[in-house]
Write a protein that holds these residues in place. Structure first.
Motif, PDB file in Angstrom:
ATOM      1  N   LEU A  17       1.012  -1.225  -0.035  1.00 26.48           N
ATOM      2  CA  LEU A  17      -0.069  -0.084   0.036  1.00 26.48           C
ATOM      3  C   LEU A  17       0.824   1.107  -0.068  1.00 26.48           C
ATOM      4  O   LEU A  17       0.603   2.196  -0.743  1.00 26.48           O
ATOM      5  CB  LEU A  17      -1.036  -0.122   1.239  1.00 26.48           C
ATOM      6  CG  LEU A  17      -2.343  -0.717   1.041  1.00 26.48           C
ATOM      7  CD1 LEU A  17      -3.163  -0.513   2.240  1.00 26.48           C
ATOM      8  CD2 LEU A  17      -3.184  -0.117  -0.249  1.00 26.48           C
ATOM      9  N   GLN A  18       2.042   1.219   0.707  1.00 24.93           N
ATOM     10  CA  GLN A  18       2.771   2.394   0.920  1.00 24.93           C
ATOM     11  C   GLN A  18       3.398   2.733  -0.587  1.00 24.93           C
ATOM     12  O   GLN A  18       3.283   3.733  -1.010  1.00 24.93           O
ATOM     13  CB  GLN A  18       3.885   2.077   1.654  1.00 24.93           C
ATOM     14  CG  GLN A  18       4.860   3.286   1.760  1.00 24.93           C
ATOM     15  CD  GLN A  18       4.142   4.430   2.671  1.00 24.93           C
ATOM     16  OE1 GLN A  18       3.454   4.354   3.378  1.00 24.93           O
ATOM     17  NE2 GLN A  18       4.816   5.767   2.325  1.00 24.93           N
ATOM     18  N   ALA A  21       0.857   4.028  -2.791  1.00 25.31           N
ATOM     19  CA  ALA A  21       0.684   5.677  -2.213  1.00 25.31           C
ATOM     20  C   ALA A  21       1.632   6.328  -2.961  1.00 25.31           C
ATOM     21  O   ALA A  21       1.417   7.584  -3.303  1.00 25.31           O
ATOM     22  CB  ALA A  21       0.372   5.543  -1.077  1.00 25.31           C
ATOM     23  N   ARG A  37      -2.130   6.848   1.569  1.00 30.68           N
ATOM     24  CA  ARG A  37      -2.497   5.350   1.676  1.00 30.68           C
ATOM     25  C   ARG A  37      -3.588   4.963   2.421  1.00 30.68           C
ATOM     26  O   ARG A  37      -4.172   3.966   2.111  1.00 30.68           O
ATOM     27  CB  ARG A  37      -1.000   4.979   2.605  1.00 30.68           C
ATOM     28  CG  ARG A  37      -0.905   3.445   2.546  1.00 30.68           C
ATOM     29  CD  ARG A  37       0.207   3.215   3.805  1.00 30.68           C
ATOM     30  NE  ARG A  37      -0.030   3.584   5.084  1.00 30.68           N
ATOM     31  CZ  ARG A  37       0.480   4.530   5.826  1.00 30.68           C
ATOM     32  NH1 ARG A  37       1.870   4.617   5.379  1.00 30.68           N
ATOM     33  NH2 ARG A  37       0.313   4.676   6.916  1.00 30.68           N
ATOM     34  N   ARG A  41      -6.930   2.542   1.623  1.00 23.35           N
ATOM     35  CA  ARG A  41      -7.268   1.468   2.158  1.00 23.35           C
ATOM     36  C   ARG A  41      -8.629   1.601   2.716  1.00 23.35           C
ATOM     37  O   ARG A  41      -9.505   0.475   2.527  1.00 23.35           O
ATOM     38  CB  ARG A  41      -6.595   1.306   3.668  1.00 23.35           C
ATOM     39  CG  ARG A  41      -6.952   0.263   4.509  1.00 23.35           C
ATOM     40  CD  ARG A  41      -6.151   0.155   6.027  1.00 23.35           C
ATOM     41  NE  ARG A  41      -5.108   0.123   5.806  1.00 23.35           N
ATOM     42  CZ  ARG A  41      -4.166  -0.888   5.653  1.00 23.35           C
ATOM     43  NH1 ARG A  41      -4.753  -2.219   5.495  1.00 23.35           N
ATOM     44  NH2 ARG A  41      -3.088  -0.808   5.683  1.00 23.35           N
ATOM     45  N   ASP A  52      -2.252  -6.231   4.331  1.00 25.55           N
ATOM     46  CA  ASP A  52      -1.670  -5.663   3.188  1.00 25.55           C
ATOM     47  C   ASP A  52      -2.162  -6.117   1.670  1.00 25.55           C
ATOM     48  O   ASP A  52      -3.196  -6.919   1.827  1.00 25.55           O
ATOM     49  CB  ASP A  52      -0.163  -5.693   3.251  1.00 25.55           C
ATOM     50  CG  ASP A  52       0.599  -4.312   2.571  1.00 25.55           C
ATOM     51  OD1 ASP A  52      -0.036  -3.709   1.719  1.00 25.55           O
ATOM     52  OD2 ASP A  52       1.555  -4.129   2.940  1.00 25.55           O
TER      53      ASP A  52
END
Length: 65
Positions: A17-18, A21, A37, A41, A52
């Motif tokens: 996700l990081q 983002a 991020r 989510r 994740d």
């Protein structure tokens, strides 16, 4: 004039996700990226919950352009 654009993103092996983002967030301030991020989510919470992402997952991402 900014327009909200909805994008579908298919997660690749090694993505987090990081990293997603960081790729889509228009700023590079760490707080801005963290907010983005968590926005990803929240938009996909019914699928990923608190976990994740995994390869092959299709995420909805909203961004201003």
């Amino acid at each position: 004039m900014l327009v909200l654009v909805a994008v579908q993103y298919t997660v690749s092996p090694g993505d987090t996700l990081q990293s997603i983002a960081e790729q889509y967030c228009q700023g590079d301030d760490p707080r801005q990226v963290a907010e983005f991020r968590e926005g990803i989510r929240e938009l996909n919470y019914d699928v990923i919950g608190e976990s994740d992402v995994w390869a092959g997952l299709v995420l909805e991402i909203n961004r201003w352009e």
